[in-house]
Scaffold this motif. Structure first.
Motif, mmCIF file in Angstrom:
data_model
loop_
_atom_site.group_PDB
_atom_site.id
_atom_site.type_symbol
_atom_site.label_atom_id
_atom_site.label_comp_id
_atom_site.label_asym_id
_atom_site.label_seq_id
_atom_site.Cartn_x
_atom_site.Cartn_y
_atom_site.Cartn_z
ATOM 1 N N LEU A 296 12.411 24.654 66.941
ATOM 2 C CA LEU A 296 13.455 25.338 67.711
ATOM 3 C C LEU A 296 13.953 24.472 68.860
ATOM 4 N N THR B 154 13.747 24.541 59.112
ATOM 5 C CA THR B 154 13.834 25.953 58.749
ATOM 6 C C THR B 154 12.764 26.316 57.731
ATOM 7 N N ALA C 67 10.360 35.787 60.893
ATOM 8 C CA ALA C 67 11.297 34.997 61.697
ATOM 9 C C ALA C 67 12.694 35.541 61.431
ATOM 10 N N PHE D 15 16.923 35.690 62.636
ATOM 11 C CA PHE D 15 17.942 34.885 63.299
ATOM 12 C C PHE D 15 19.255 35.648 63.387
ATOM 13 N N CYS E 225 17.017 34.264 68.242
ATOM 14 C CA CYS E 225 15.926 34.249 67.255
ATOM 15 C C CYS E 225 14.777 35.099 67.774
ATOM 16 N N LEU F 248 18.374 26.895 60.077
ATOM 17 C CA LEU F 248 18.518 26.536 61.486
ATOM 18 C C LEU F 248 19.557 25.454 61.699
#
Length: 495
Positions: free
Chosen positions: A388, A438, A453, A455, A464, A490
């Protein structure tokens, strides 16, 4: 041998009388000291050791009674013999007063030389004998003190030696014992009772009771030792376990030696028991640690292999940077875990370690309670946070001075919820393809930790949310506006 002379003090205000007393007493062979007044007599007494005082009752300023009272007040002269000489008829009241003041006798005037000499001689000899007794007493006391000091020193050495032995036994968790092979009598010291967890008051030392405290699997060791001594063995050593009355199991090593008579028959066996429980536990911990290190090393290598195998890049430099960044992230979390002896890691510490290379100042805000993560959770979450941060620094809010990042987290019913919110960066577009970051993030959070996870690709910045169980249970997603379908990539559209 000539006897030591003593001092006789003659006190009178008339020189003629003093001269007469000197003539009368000269034949005694003692030291005659003259004082013409009571005050002069006091000065002499303070400077000289006096055996007998011959004092006139009737003197100006300070008469004989007053002088006697002052002499008796001093501790040194409370037993000094004083003889009063009186030229007047002394009444019984005067005699009583004189005796109260400390007088031992009266001599009337005219003085009979033989009587005066006899009286002075008696008290001079008494003084001499008393001093001799005192001297002998002092010598005896000195010898007694010296002997007592020798005995005390010897006793102190024995006590110190015993204390050192006791301390050595206590520090080494040792005990000693003695077994009369003929009568069957046992003797245990304090250390032996302590090792077995019993006390002399409530435990009788005999073969049956001792065997009852041995671990059932180690009873044969005792029987084997007895058999070996019966065969002629003189020394024996073995490890065994004991079961204390409170249920605790302790490991011990026992060493025994036999004493024999002239015919070679065993008559006594003495030995030492050492509690080696801590050593055994240390060996178990060392073995466990070795297995754990091996396991963790294999896991770390597997992670590194995955990183190398799955990383993709258009050029070698980008590939090297990506691999190094991910392996460094793994190394940082390993350092944190090592500092805690692999007990766990603080979430805030993981975030701080990932922030360290960027020096972003007030661009990032953190909020959340202290959360202790298990080692496996810490490793996985550290790699997810690295992805991230790396993507945000390349394409997101952290790629510009105006960008802002807010990270907050909370724990509810053993479920950690971490929110990542970017703003003020480049315009965000939904990514069209999945990268390694990702894939690794989704695989680690969802597959390894049983979390989720989620998003939300907002134009103003990525939002996120990571949900991670703090136990091994699978988390249940909370309702929200997040897009979970397919878990979009991502990578930014610009990347």
């Amino acid at each position: 041998m000539d006897q030591e002379k003593v001092n006789i003090l003659l006190v009178d205000d008339q020189p003629a009388k003093l001269l007469a007393y000197e003539v009368i007493l000269k034949d005694l062979g003692e030291n005659l000291v003259i004082a013409s007044s009571g005050r002069e007599a006091l000065e002499v007494l303070l400077k000289t050791e006096i055996a007998v005082i011959l004092v006139d009752v009737c003197m100006p300023e300070l008469d004989g009674f007053e002088l006697a009272a002052m002499i008796r007040e001093h501790p040194r002269f409370q037993k000094t013999a004083m003889i009063f000489i009186s030229a007047i008829q002394v009444s019984d009241i005067d005699r009583l007063r004189g005796y109260e003041m400390g007088a031992v006798d009266y001599v009337p005037v005219p003085v009979v030389p033989e009587v005066l000499r006899a009286k002075i001689k008696v008290f001079a000899e008494l003084y001499r004998k008393t001093r001799e007794l005192e001297r002998l007493n002092h010598e005896l006391e000195d010898r007694v003190r010296a002997r007592t000091a020798e005995l005390e020193a010897s006793t102190a050495k024995l006590r110190e030696s015993e204390q050192r032995r006791s301390m050595a036994i206590a520090a080494g968790k040792m005990g000693s014992w003695d077994w009369d092979w003929i009568s069957g009598d046992w003797m245990w010291d304090e250390g032996q009772y302590r090792i077995f967890g019993v006390s002399p008051e409530n435990f009788e030392v005999n073969p049956a009771n001792v065997q009852a405290l041995l671990h059932p699997d180690d009873v044969d060791q005792l029987r084997k030792a007895i058999a070996e001594f019966n065969k002629g063995t003189r020394a024996y050593e073995t490890e065994f376990r004991i079961m204390r009355p409170d249920g605790e199991v302790r490991w011990c090593v026992g060493t025994a030696a036999a004493t024999t008579d002239e015919s070679g028959r065993v008559v006594r066996v003495s030995g030492v028991t050492v509690d080696i429980t801590e050593r055994k536990r240390a060996e178990e911990r060392q073995n466990l640690l070795a297995r754990e290190v091996d396991h963790r090393a294999k896991n770390a290598l597997a992670l590194a292999q995955s990183i190398v195998r799955l990383t993709r890049a258009d050029e070698v430099k980008a590939y090297v940077n990506a691999v190094e960044g991910r392996i460094n992230a793994l190394a940082r979390v390993h350092t944190i875990l090592s500092l805690s002896s692999w007990q766990g890691a603080e979430l805030s510490r993981l975030i701080d370690e990932e922030l360290a290379p960027y020096s972003l100042g007030d661009q990032i805000k953190l909020a959340g309670p202290e959360v202790q993560l298990l080692p496996a959770t810490a490793q996985t979450l550290a790699l997810a946070l690295h992805e991230l941060f790396t993507n945000s620094a390349k394409y997101g809010a952290l790629s510009t001075r105006s960008g802002r990042l807010a990270i907050d987290w909370q724990v509810d019913d053993e479920l950690l919820t971490l929110s990542w919110e970017e703003s003020g960066g480049p315009l965000v577009k939904t990514p069209k393809s999945r990268g390694f970051g990702t894939r690794s993030l989704l695989a680690s959070i969802e597959s390894q930790l049983g979390g989720q996870a989620q998003f939300d690709w907002r134009a103003e910045g990525l939002l996120c949310r990571l949900e991670v169980p703090l136990t091994r249970k699978t988390a249940t997603a909370a309702p929200g506006k997040f897009d979970t379908a397919g878990a979009a990539e991502l990578q930014r559209a610009s990347g």
